[in-house]
Design a protein around this motif. Structure first.
Motif, PDB file in Angstrom:
ATOM      1  N   LEU A  51       0.880  -1.162   0.000  1.00  0.00           N
ATOM      2  CA  LEU A  51       0.000   0.000   0.000  1.00  0.00           C
ATOM      3  C   LEU A  51       0.920   1.216   0.000  1.00  0.00           C
ATOM      4  CD1 LEU A  51      -3.056   0.819   0.202  1.00  0.00           C
ATOM      5  CD2 LEU A  51      -2.596   1.251   2.619  1.00  0.00           C
ATOM      6  N   HIS A  52       1.038   1.823  -1.169  1.00  0.00           N
ATOM      7  CA  HIS A  52       2.014   2.895  -1.362  1.00  0.00           C
ATOM      8  C   HIS A  52       1.704   4.138  -0.532  1.00  0.00           C
ATOM      9  CE1 HIS A  52       4.475   1.393  -4.727  1.00  0.00           C
ATOM     10  NE2 HIS A  52       3.384   0.772  -5.118  1.00  0.00           N
ATOM     11  N   CYS A  68      -1.550   8.520  -4.286  1.00  0.00           N
ATOM     12  CA  CYS A  68      -1.257   7.409  -3.379  1.00  0.00           C
ATOM     13  C   CYS A  68      -1.232   7.869  -1.927  1.00  0.00           C
ATOM     14  CB  CYS A  68       0.086   6.767  -3.747  1.00  0.00           C
ATOM     15  SG  CYS A  68       0.069   5.735  -5.219  1.00  0.00           S
ATOM     16  N   GLU A  71      -4.897   8.288  -0.789  1.00  0.00           N
ATOM     17  CA  GLU A  71      -5.622   7.014  -0.729  1.00  0.00           C
ATOM     18  C   GLU A  71      -5.056   6.086   0.330  1.00  0.00           C
ATOM     19  OE1 GLU A  71      -8.531   6.191  -2.484  1.00  0.00           O
ATOM     20  OE2 GLU A  71      -8.345   8.363  -2.709  1.00  0.00           O
ATOM     21  N   ASN A  72      -3.767   6.154   0.573  1.00  0.00           N
ATOM     22  CA  ASN A  72      -3.147   5.377   1.641  1.00  0.00           C
ATOM     23  C   ASN A  72      -3.841   5.656   2.972  1.00  0.00           C
ATOM     24  OD1 ASN A  72      -1.119   5.467   4.022  1.00  0.00           O
ATOM     25  ND2 ASN A  72      -0.036   4.165   2.562  1.00  0.00           N
ATOM     26  N   ASP A 142       4.299   3.676   4.354  1.00  0.00           N
ATOM     27  CA  ASP A 142       3.941   2.506   3.552  1.00  0.00           C
ATOM     28  C   ASP A 142       3.236   1.488   4.447  1.00  0.00           C
ATOM     29  OD1 ASP A 142       5.029   3.423   1.175  1.00  0.00           O
ATOM     30  OD2 ASP A 142       6.926   2.358   1.408  1.00  0.00           O
ATOM     31  N   THR A 355      -3.273   0.754  -4.919  1.00  0.00           N
ATOM     32  CA  THR A 355      -3.468   1.750  -3.868  1.00  0.00           C
ATOM     33  C   THR A 355      -4.528   2.783  -4.236  1.00  0.00           C
ATOM     34  OG1 THR A 355      -1.173   1.483  -3.138  1.00  0.00           O
ATOM     35  CG2 THR A 355      -2.291   3.510  -2.462  1.00  0.00           C
ATOM     36  N   THR A 356      -4.662   3.075  -5.523  1.00  0.00           N
ATOM     37  CA  THR A 356      -5.599   4.126  -5.958  1.00  0.00           C
ATOM     38  C   THR A 356      -6.905   3.551  -6.508  1.00  0.00           C
ATOM     39  OG1 THR A 356      -4.524   4.236  -8.132  1.00  0.00           O
ATOM     40  CG2 THR A 356      -3.760   5.779  -6.450  1.00  0.00           C
TER      41      THR A 356
END
Length: 546
Positions: A51-52, A68, A71-72, A142, A355-356
């Motif tokens: 998960l970036h 990213c 969204e993370n 991360d 991730t997105t």
């Protein structure tokens, strides 16, 4: 002929397609998702599970980095049981360019990516296997994400809002009436029976298969099929994600997942999205590159190699000079309304990263609902995907399951956990572990075997992780067979079912046959060849590394 109707048809059961199904269903739009195999059987389960934070792309692809980063944070909030917040490090080695590091630090700040520098002494104490000539180490947010679990969680949430998904439904062509797409037709993979589905809008979320689908109505999609190979080690080599601090390249990410570590990846343009078989040359290349972060990588056991095909979008239509190969192609995404190409009622969503996926689904749903004249807001960033596990359910799980299986089972089973636990409470024999590597009980497999969207042992594997541990199905595969007998005519004959399951495991084991993994494979061969008479006449696999 099987017929369906929905306002929106979504083609593709990866993270983006299932995320779109959930988004539209939450907005009150009737939506039907069609997938040619099982959910998450493609790229959404064939990646490193990172998960970036956005830091990997900060220097080169700032838009993707910023997406990213946002969204993370969202996914950690709405799907905590699918994500392990292990954190990540970016490590600059002596031979890495210090100017790149300074530029990277600036770009991370511009993308609002949180980071802090870790003193080298602390870094070596926390990660003793790390190469000892690091220059600088930076911590970023991360995380590790379980792709299977998150995709299925989205599917169950979508179903609760009225969304419908159909697996093993292969779309063969779009239905075109004049200049408008009005539906799709295809066949049921398992029976060959034809089906037809009609709708107001069709969304192509087929990933690497998207160009093939668009081509059935003469539409061209510039998508690069980029193959990436990864290795799975049988232990947790690092406690957090370890990235090499340099321009993204091959073999520069280690991602811990529970008791294993995934390392990768490579980048190679291929002609077909089905070209996902790992090659021995890629494995040897990764092992050599891995020494840049983990000098003693050769002494650790690799249990399998696997490969996925990334669908990277080339922006050559708007920019003829845009890159069109591998890592040069942006990791951003694009939503294409094919009305501009003379075909209405048809959109494609291409590119992007796992991730997105939620953001991709939101942006696509915005366009779809506007086409339908339904200006409805997105709620997927606020509402959690899985219901919270109650204290009473945790207490029951702790009572009937071994300690190591409690959290694993509760998070995997979700809303079905309570029924499984009551079955074990009523009959303690159902609490025995069919898969000891991943702690999967007889009761959990028994429930999964009866699911209407499960049709083979590999489907069971994707939902429960049966056969995904250290033994790679050597022991749990045949243990699960008696449970299939209860579902008459649903599964293939036992020998065929087991052979297919083992062949899928063998595809990833074959490129890593050396050392401990070779000995483990010989044990499995003895079990299935000696006791079950599989592979009669075969010879001992040769150790290719000696």
């Amino acid at each position: 002929m099987v017929d369906y109707w929905a306002e929106v048809i979504i083609i593709g059961g990866g993270a983006t397609g299932v995320g779109l199904l959930r988004d539209l269903s939450m907005r009150g739009v009737t939506a039907l998702l069609l997938e040619q195999g099982d959910l998450a059987h493609g790229t959404s389960s064939r990646f490193h599970g990172l998960l970036h934070s956005g830091a990997r792309y900060a220097a080169k692809d700032p838009l993707s980095a910023a997406e990213c980063a946002v969204e993370n944070s969202i996914l950690k909030r709405i799907a905590p049981s699918c994500i392990v917040e292990c954190g990540g490090w970016f490590v600059q080695m002596a031979e890495d360019d210090p100017e790149y590091t300074e530029n990277w630090l600036q770009k991370c700040a511009e993308a609002s990516i949180d980071l802090r520098e870790i003193p080298l002494q602390d870094a070596y104490a926390q990660e003793p296997l790390l190469r000892r000539d690091a220059v600088r180490v930076f911590e970023v947010p991360d995380a590790a994400v379980d792709g299977f679990k998150l995709v299925w969680a989205n599917a169950h949430s979508a179903a609760a809002y009225g969304g419908v998904y159909k697996t093993y439904h292969q779309v063969e062509k779009l239905v075109r009436e004049g200049n408008r797409i009005t539906g799709v037709c295809g066949r049921l993979v398992r029976t060959g029976e034809p089906f037809k589905a009609m709708s107001a809008v069709v969304v192509n979320a087929a990933g690497a298969w998207a160009p093939e689908l668009a081509a059935t109505v003469g539409v061209t999609l510039d998508v690069v099929a980029d193959k990436g190979t990864l290795l799975a080690f049988n232990q947790r080599l690092f406690q957090r994600v370890i990235n090499r601090l340099r321009a993204p390249g091959d073999g520069d990410i280690f991602v811990p997942h529970e008791s294993i570590t995934v390392f990768g990846t490579t980048s190679q343009s291929v002609n077909s999205p089905g070209d996902n078989v790992p090659a021995v040359a890629d494995v040897e290349k990764l092992m050599k590159l891995g020494e840049g972060l983990l000098p003693e990588i050769e002494r650790f056991r690799v249990i399998r190699a696997f490969a996925g095909v990334r669908p990277l979008y080339k922006e050559t239509q708007s920019d003829p000079k845009a890159p069109d190969k591998g890592r040069e192609v942006s990791r951003g995404f694009a939503i294409i309304d094919h009305q501009e190409q003379g075909v209405s009622g048809f959109l494609s969503i291409v590119g992007g990263k796992f991730t997105t996926y939620r953001l991709m689904a939101e942006r696509t749903a915005d366009q779809v609902t506007h086409k339908l004249g339904k200006f409805l807001p997105c709620r997927t960033a606020e509402e959690t995907i899985l219901p919270e596990i109650s204290p009473a359910l945790k207490e029951l799980a702790q009572k009937v399951l071994p300690w190591g299986a409690v959290t694993k089972m509760l998070e995997r089973a979700g809303s079905e956990a309570e029924g499984i636990l009551h079955d074990i409470e009523s009959d303690s024999a159902k609490g025995q572990m069919l898969c000891e590597c991943e702690m999967v009980s007889l009761a959990e497999v028994e429930k999964t075997v009866a699911d209407e969207d499960v049709h083979c042992l590999s489907d069971i594997r994707r939902k429960t992780r049966l056969g995904m541990g250290t033994c790679q199905g050597a022991f749990c595969g045949y243990r699960a067979l008696p449970l299939l007998r209860r579902e008459k005519n649903k599964y293939a004959p036992f020998r065929e079912e087991l052979r297919s399951f083992l062949d899928q495991r063998w595809k990833g084991i074959r490129p890593v046959l050396w050392g401990a993994q070779l000995r483990e494979t010989e044990l499995a061969r003895g079990i299935y060849g000696g006791l079950l008479r599989f592979g009669e006449g075969s010879t001992c696999p040769r150790d290719r590394r000696k």
